[in-house]
Design an enzyme around this catalytic site. Structure first.
Site, PDB file in Angstrom:
ATOM      1  CG  HIS A 172      -0.243   0.304   2.495  1.00 42.91           C
ATOM      2  ND1 HIS A 172       0.434  -0.658   3.193  1.00 42.91           N
ATOM      3  CD2 HIS A 172      -0.083   1.448   3.199  1.00 42.91           C
ATOM      4  CE1 HIS A 172       0.968  -0.136   4.269  1.00 42.91           C
ATOM      5  NE2 HIS A 172       0.680   1.143   4.301  1.00 42.91           N
TER       6      HIS A 172
HETATM    7  C1  UD1 Z   1      -1.962   5.314   6.349  1.00 43.60           C
HETATM    8  C2  UD1 Z   1      -0.618   5.766   6.944  1.00 43.60           C
HETATM    9  C3  UD1 Z   1       0.417   4.682   6.740  1.00 43.60           C
HETATM   10  C4  UD1 Z   1      -0.073   3.326   7.212  1.00 43.60           C
HETATM   11  C5  UD1 Z   1      -1.391   3.011   6.544  1.00 43.60           C
HETATM   12  C6  UD1 Z   1      -1.979   1.693   6.957  1.00 43.60           C
HETATM   13  C7  UD1 Z   1      -0.140   8.181   6.824  1.00 43.60           C
HETATM   14  C8  UD1 Z   1       0.697   9.200   6.138  1.00 43.60           C
HETATM   15  N1  UD1 Z   1      -0.126   6.954   6.291  1.00 43.60           N
HETATM   16  O1  UD1 Z   1      -1.759   5.197   4.945  1.00 43.60           O
HETATM   17  O2  UD1 Z   1       1.577   5.034   7.467  1.00 43.60           O
HETATM   18  O3  UD1 Z   1       0.872   2.351   6.911  1.00 43.60           O
HETATM   19  O4  UD1 Z   1      -2.308   4.065   6.891  1.00 43.60           O
HETATM   20  O5  UD1 Z   1      -3.155   1.455   6.308  1.00 43.60           O
HETATM   21  O6  UD1 Z   1      -0.761   8.487   7.812  1.00 43.60           O
HETATM   22  N2  UD1 Z   1      -9.233   4.644   2.586  1.00 43.60           N
HETATM   23  C9  UD1 Z   1     -10.438   4.025   2.606  1.00 43.60           C
HETATM   24  N3  UD1 Z   1     -10.951   3.657   3.819  1.00 43.60           N
HETATM   25  C10 UD1 Z   1     -10.310   3.887   4.981  1.00 43.60           C
HETATM   26  C11 UD1 Z   1      -9.067   4.543   4.936  1.00 43.60           C
HETATM   27  C12 UD1 Z   1      -8.536   4.904   3.748  1.00 43.60           C
HETATM   28  O7  UD1 Z   1     -11.062   3.790   1.587  1.00 43.60           O
HETATM   29  O8  UD1 Z   1     -10.833   3.521   6.054  1.00 43.60           O
HETATM   30  C13 UD1 Z   1      -8.652   5.029   1.291  1.00 43.60           C
HETATM   31  C14 UD1 Z   1      -8.987   6.416   0.857  1.00 43.60           C
HETATM   32  O9  UD1 Z   1      -9.140   6.440  -0.522  1.00 43.60           O
HETATM   33  C15 UD1 Z   1      -7.750   7.208   1.225  1.00 43.60           C
HETATM   34  C16 UD1 Z   1      -6.660   6.193   1.002  1.00 43.60           C
HETATM   35  O10 UD1 Z   1      -7.230   4.945   1.364  1.00 43.60           O
HETATM   36  O11 UD1 Z   1      -7.594   8.366   0.488  1.00 43.60           O
HETATM   37  C17 UD1 Z   1      -5.416   6.415   1.812  1.00 43.60           C
HETATM   38  O12 UD1 Z   1      -5.739   6.532   3.188  1.00 43.60           O
HETATM   39  P1  UD1 Z   1      -4.797   7.405   4.168  1.00 43.60           P
HETATM   40  O13 UD1 Z   1      -5.260   7.311   5.554  1.00 43.60           O
HETATM   41  O14 UD1 Z   1      -4.603   8.744   3.577  1.00 43.60           O
HETATM   42  O15 UD1 Z   1      -3.389   6.702   4.013  1.00 43.60           O
HETATM   43  P2  UD1 Z   1      -2.991   5.162   3.964  1.00 43.60           P
HETATM   44  O16 UD1 Z   1      -2.432   4.881   2.619  1.00 43.60           O
HETATM   45  O17 UD1 Z   1      -4.063   4.275   4.477  1.00 43.60           O
END
Ligand code: UD1
Length: 375
Positions: free
Chosen positions: A217
């Site tokens: 991811h």
């Molecule tokens: C975040 C953390 C990362 C961690 C990861 C575990 C930061 C910078 N990154 O990354 O360190 O390893 O979590 O998962 O804080 N989304 C959903 N549902 C959710 C959450 C996210 O659909 O419940 C999707 C959304 O499109 C979102 C994308 O995932 O924009 C990324 O989510 P985000 O929390 O920004 O970062 P992660 O890549 O999950």
């Protein structure tokens, strides 16, 4: 940044604990349990809402038996600036209202940094659990979160010696640094027997030791179509010999749709797993491929071979003592190292010092002593 005076005999020390994204939940769980079990201290749990799907958040609260958060800030997804700013603004209000003795944060996600910044500006001291990890790669959003959170924390709790050295090199006074072990491994040992009883393998049609597990991811892997396609091409070759189960993170699912024209990788795809199912899957795997930080540590504690699809790690002890090998995204290296594991020649390793299930207790001992010492 001196903790406020408090008469321990009359009112318990108050800790605002923060969790926001999936890898935070298994770290905060043993700390909350430890607080709950002690006199003289109480916790107020804030979920920032950075992760919000059932599979990314709620299922972890259920599996880990964490009580409902006292408050959910519901910040949701967004750009880094939006997410960080939203937590910052909302946390300030919470801290003004709750007036805690300290803020407890874990890991390196955007919520960790934002909550810490809100606290320190109000004079609330910050305890950072999993401090001092450094990948040396400032293009990684988490690296910025780590450096900044550590620079404003009063207590820095580390998982490995190298982290202490990193903090010392950044000029953090040694009396703030405490090598206590790994709270995520507290949770792993606590839940391993329960996880092992699950029928996860049967449900997925897998056999113990006869499959590999993949997580992917990181933006550096999944936001570049060439790299993402390259990794899938290589893993598809391995999948022909050893089935690879791939629970797909929502960010990766979106990338596959957007950048690969929705061409699904020919691996065994699944939805994101809950904690217990994923622990069962790691424990029984022949081999794990990952770009996650936490999984490098969990496979080391389980003695399962791990190939890390990154060019660096902020957790070097998993390589020097554990089961981890850094393979980057180079097909040749991935194939050579995977073949070793297939031949039963994967890295064995040992569990690092203080990864013994008692890190949260050590942390609370220190925090309670320090808070009491100021009253
Ligand atoms: C975040 C953390 C990362 C961690 C990861 C575990 C930061 C910078 N990154 O990354 O360190 O390893 O979590 O998962 O804080 N989304 C959903 N549902 C959710 C959450 C996210 O659909 O419940 C999707 C959304 O499109 C979102 C994308 O995932 O924009 C990324 O989510 P985000 O929390 O920004 O970062 P992660 O890549 O999950």
């Amino acid at each position: 940044m001196t903790p406020p005076n408090r008469n321990m005999a009359s009112s318990p020390a108050r800790i605002v604990a923060v969790a926001g994204a999936r890898p935070n939940f298994m770290k905060i769980a043993p700390l909350l349990r430890e607080i709950e079990s002690r006199a003289g201290v109480e916790a107020f749990l804030v979920h920032t809402g950075q992760h919000y799907d059932e599979a990314m958040s709620e299922s972890f609260f259920k599996d880990l038996r964490i009580a409902e958060p006292d408050l959910n800030l519901e910040v949701g997804s967004g750009s880094h600036a939006e997410q960080t700013a939203s937590v910052l603004v909302k946390m300030e209000k919470v801290l003004l209202q709750e007036e805690p003795d300290l803020l407890l944060v874990v890991g390196d996600v955007n919520s960790t940094l934002a909550a810490s910044l809100a606290a320190v500006k109000l004079g609330v001291p910050v305890a950072h659990v999993e401090a001092g990890l450094r990948s040396g790669d400032r293009a990684m959003p988490e690296e910025i979160n780590r450096i900044l959170t550590d620079s404003i924390s009063t207590w820095l709790f580390t998982t490995e010696e190298e982290a202490n050295l990193n903090l010392a090199a950044e000029g953090i006074p040694s009396e703030r640094i405490h090598h206590v072990g790994n709270v995520m491994i507290d949770t792993l040992f606590d839940k391993l027997q329960e996880a092992k009883k699950r029928d996860t393998l049967e449900r997925l049609g897998l056999e113990a030791g006869q499959y590999a597990l993949l997580t992917l991811h990181r933006p550096s892997n999944v936001d570049d179509p060439r790299i993402l396609r390259g990794i899938f091409d290589t893993l598809e070759q391995i999948h022909e010999k050893l089935p690879i189960l791939f629970p797909v993170h929502p960010r990766t699912r979106a990338s596959i749709e957007k950048m690969l024209g929705n061409t699904q990788p020919r691996l065994q795809l699944a939805e994101p797993m809950g904690y217990l199912d994923f622990l069962k899957l790691m424990a029984e795997a022949r081999l794990v491929f990952t770009d996650s930080g936490g999984i490098q540590e969990e496979t080391t504690a389980l003695g399962v071979t791990c190939l890390t699809l990154r060019d660096n790690t902020e957790r070097p002890i998993t390589v020097s003592e554990g089961t981890n090998t850094i393979v980057g995204s180079d097909p040749k290296t991935i194939l050579i190292e995977a073949e070793k594991a297939l031949q039963g020649d994967g890295k064995a390793g040992r569990t690092p010092r203080l990864w013994d299930g008692h890190a949260a207790g050590r942390i609370l001992d220190i925090l309670q002593k320090d808070i009491a010492g100021t009253s």
